[in-house]
Design an enzyme around this catalytic site. Structure first.
Site, PDB file in Angstrom:
ATOM      1  N   LYS A 203     -15.359 -97.616 -51.645  1.00  0.00           N
ATOM      2  CA  LYS A 203     -15.034 -98.496 -50.504  1.00  0.00           C
ATOM      3  C   LYS A 203     -15.622 -99.858 -50.845  1.00  0.00           C
ATOM      4  O   LYS A 203     -16.807-100.100 -50.659  1.00  0.00           O
ATOM      5  CB  LYS A 203     -15.663 -97.937 -49.227  1.00  0.00           C
ATOM      6  N   GLY A 256     -26.391-102.869 -50.520  1.00  0.00           N
ATOM      7  CA  GLY A 256     -26.139-103.826 -49.450  1.00  0.00           C
ATOM      8  C   GLY A 256     -27.383-104.074 -48.634  1.00  0.00           C
ATOM      9  O   GLY A 256     -28.505-104.037 -49.156  1.00  0.00           O
ATOM     10  N   SER A 257     -27.195-104.302 -47.335  1.00  0.00           N
ATOM     11  CA  SER A 257     -28.313-104.697 -46.477  1.00  0.00           C
ATOM     12  C   SER A 257     -29.192-103.500 -46.104  1.00  0.00           C
ATOM     13  O   SER A 257     -28.740-102.350 -46.132  1.00  0.00           O
ATOM     14  CB  SER A 257     -27.777-105.345 -45.212  1.00  0.00           C
ATOM     15  N   GLU A 259     -30.257-102.810 -43.148  1.00  0.00           N
ATOM     16  CA  GLU A 259     -29.754-102.243 -41.899  1.00  0.00           C
ATOM     17  C   GLU A 259     -28.616-101.248 -42.161  1.00  0.00           C
ATOM     18  O   GLU A 259     -28.617-100.118 -41.663  1.00  0.00           O
ATOM     19  CB  GLU A 259     -29.261-103.405 -41.036  1.00  0.00           C
ATOM     20  N   GLY A 261     -27.960 -99.869 -44.988  1.00  0.00           N
ATOM     21  CA  GLY A 261     -28.527 -98.789 -45.807  1.00  0.00           C
ATOM     22  C   GLY A 261     -29.121 -97.680 -44.943  1.00  0.00           C
ATOM     23  O   GLY A 261     -28.970 -96.491 -45.239  1.00  0.00           O
ATOM     24  N   GLU A 278     -29.566 -99.048 -52.662  1.00  0.00           N
ATOM     25  CA  GLU A 278     -30.135-100.242 -53.295  1.00  0.00           C
ATOM     26  C   GLU A 278     -29.977-101.372 -52.284  1.00  0.00           C
ATOM     27  O   GLU A 278     -28.879-101.855 -52.046  1.00  0.00           O
ATOM     28  CB  GLU A 278     -29.390-100.526 -54.597  1.00  0.00           C
ATOM     29  N   CYS A 312     -29.557-109.452 -54.782  1.00  0.00           N
ATOM     30  CA  CYS A 312     -30.624-108.699 -54.110  1.00  0.00           C
ATOM     31  C   CYS A 312     -31.965-108.925 -54.806  1.00  0.00           C
ATOM     32  O   CYS A 312     -33.008-108.912 -54.171  1.00  0.00           O
ATOM     33  CB  CYS A 312     -30.283-107.222 -54.062  1.00  0.00           C
ATOM     34  N   GLU A 410     -34.996-111.677 -45.730  1.00  0.00           N
ATOM     35  CA  GLU A 410     -34.092-112.033 -46.820  1.00  0.00           C
ATOM     36  C   GLU A 410     -33.020-113.000 -46.315  1.00  0.00           C
ATOM     37  O   GLU A 410     -32.387-112.744 -45.300  1.00  0.00           O
ATOM     38  CB  GLU A 410     -33.418-110.759 -47.342  1.00  0.00           C
TER      39      GLU A 410
END
Ligand code: NAI
Ligand code: MG
Length: 520
Positions: A203, A256-257, A259, A261, A278, A312, A410
């Protein structure tokens, strides 16, 4: 800073790209990708829902693509299950490796097309996009070589038994990828999954789906059996969440973020499936007074502004030893101030941010920093977006306090926060005080200090006298809120394998089927 629109006609440019990047159709002047890629065939979403990808250099719509429904996700997972049980599952490992090599070759053959596609979708400079595509080919090649080397071990249990392990494929794996290195992130997780014998459903991020669709087409052409590489495009909360929580997957890899994650990890956890997460970082680069200052400045410029800071593991916090702080900052700010921004095809130092949403996020962080009383050494909060590309000037600032928002959260843009310290202990205290733990770095001439700090820094990766050191062979990943699991290298392969232990009673002796020491 150039704020010209890349291409009023980025869509036209897209239509002019050759296979595998060419859209399926053009509606009016909009290129459209029938982008649910299941079982080797492209189809529109079952319910006809569609999303649009935007050209970050102009703010104009670039292409339309399908938004996957629950039914589409089901079909993709089922196709992957069937392929696992069928043709793919019976393929000898060396053949899997061969197919990955063929796909790597295809990426090299189509490198210009893929780079152009990635540039149009992400906004990144063309030479950076090209470098990313070369990285994709290297990732496929590295993992291709591993396919027939996934050996088990024999376990000594004494003469009455023979015990060994086999590394089986984990099964059907889901891959939810971000928009900063769209194809790079997809390749770094599907390549080890395929080498291990898994089948996959990807996705891609809704901002940047196009290169992943091109990869799926190339996989078909390279000879991967149908159903081994499936792509369901769509947004996160609907399509992504349905995939992460699908009971038919055997594991999920997400970048990704923090949140998102948490929510992907929770969905996998509810189904008792493993996840590789990650997530974000606010990564400290620590510069000591004994460092090679010129080199450290260059390293900080690269670390902070590569990919417009949308990395990241970017060097988003600079920790400077008091004695060299002024000198370092005057050189760093001068270098950062000279960075050229522009549309990707002009090959600038900095492209635009990927999306309007990201522009607003970075703008919000910088506006809040100004309200909090941060001292801007370079840059300022960007203006409200009024059309055009999502360009943001580099910003270097000293936060008002260690606890201010800009010092702790971040930003994911060309924004660096600066801190001054005296001595190792204070540097470590500042470096380790945030909940993140992705990457960290130390510039120093002292090998002892470098190693002392490497051990004490809360990070999955530590770089000494450089930044972004590593490659497809070197594992990467986080600790604390930056996630768990490792990608790349041999470590990255482990997540796609499940170890089966097989014990054999050799049928002589006392007939016990477990060893005397064994409690279970
Ligand atoms: P995100 O983490 O929400 O999106 C990343 C991927 O997850 C996309 O494919 C998205 O469609 C999918 N997704 C979103 N919500 C989901 C859900 N509930 N279930 C399953 N999949 C879901 O990141 P977003 O919103 O694009 O960016 C927000 C922030 O995340 C950035 O400002 C940055 O701080 C961080 N980020 C970090 C990245 C990294 O490389 N670690 C990459 C992209 C973003
Ligand atoms: Mg999000």
């Amino acid at each position: 800073m150039a704020e010209s629109s890349s291409s009023p006609n980025a869509s036209t440019r897209l239509c002019g790209l050759p296979w595998p990047a060419r859209p399926d159709r053009v509606e009016g002047s909009l290129p459209v990708y029938d982008s649910i890629w299941i079982d080797g065939c492209a189809a529109a979403a079952s319910d006809g829902e569609r999303l649009e990808s935007v050209d970050p250099a102009s703010g104009n719509v670039l292409a339309g693509f399908s938004a996957g429904s629950a039914e589409d996700v089901d079909r993709a997972v089922n196709a992957a299950r069937l392929a696992l049980a069928g043709s793919w599952g019976s393929l000898p490992p060396a053949r899997r490796g061969g197919l990955l090599l063929d796909l790597a070759d295809a990426c090299r053959r189509h490198v210009d097309t893929l780079a152009e596609l990635e540039m149009l979708d992400t906004g990144k400079p063309i030479s950076a996009a090209r470098g990313d595509m070369e990285g994709v080919a290297s990732t496929l090649t590295y993992n291709a070589g591993a396919a027939d080397k996934l050996e088990g071990i024999s376990v000594p249990l004494g003469r009455e038994f023979f015990d060994f392990t086999e590394a089986e494929p984990l099964g059907v794996t889901a891959h939810i990828t971000p928009w900063n290195f769209p194809l790079g992130m997809a390749a770094r997780s599907i390549a080890p999954a395929l080498a291990a014998g898994c089948t996959t459903v990807i996705k891609p991020a809704e901002q940047t789906p196009l290169s992943t669709l091109a990869l799926a087409r190339m996989a078909k052409e390279a000879g991967f059996p149908e159903g081994v590489v499936n792509v369901v495009t769509g947004d996160g909360p609907r399509t992504g969440a349905m995939l992460a929580g699908h009971p038919g997957i055997d594991g999920v890899t997400f970048t990704g973020s923090v949140e998102t994650g948490r929510s992907v990890g929770a969905a996998a956890g509810r189904n008792l499936r493993p996840a590789v997460l990650e997530l974000g970082g606010k990564n400290p680069m620590i510069v000591f007074a004994d460092a090679d200052l010129e080199h450290a400045v260059e390293s900080a410029v690269e670390g902070a502004f590569d990919n417009c800071g949308q990395v990241c593991s970017s060097a988003s916090r600079l920790l400077l030893e008091q004695a060299i702080a002024e000198e370092f900052l005057s050189r760093f700010v001068e270098r950062a101030g000279r960075l050229r921004a522009g549309p990707g095809h002009e090959d600038p130092d900095l492209g635009p941010l990927v999306s309007r949403e990201q522009y607003e996020r970075v703008r919000g962080h910088l506006s809040l920093a100004a309200e909090e009383g941060a001292h801007f050494l370079l840059g300022e909060p960007p203006a409200e977006w009024e059309g055009g590309g999502f360009f943001v000037h580099p910003a270097v600032l000293e936060p008002a306090s260690l606890d201010s928002q800009v010092a702790t959260k971040e930003t994911f843009g060309p924004v660096v926060t600066v801190y001054r310290f005296r001595g190792e202990d204070e540097a470590l205290k500042i470096a380790n005080r945030l909940p993140y733990g992705l990457a960290a770095g130390v510039h120093t001439a002292s090998i002892d200090r470098a190693l002392r700090l490497s051990r004490r820094l809360d990070a999955g990766t530590v770089w000494i006298n450089g930044w972004f050191i590593g490659g497809v062979q070197a594992p990467t990943g986080g600790i604390k809120d930056s996630g768990f699991g490792r990608e790349r290298g041999q470590e990255g392969l482990r997540h796609y394998l499940r170890i089966k232990n097989i014990g054999i009673h050799l049928g002589f002796g006392n007939g016990r089927t477990f060893s005397a020491e064994d409690g279970g």
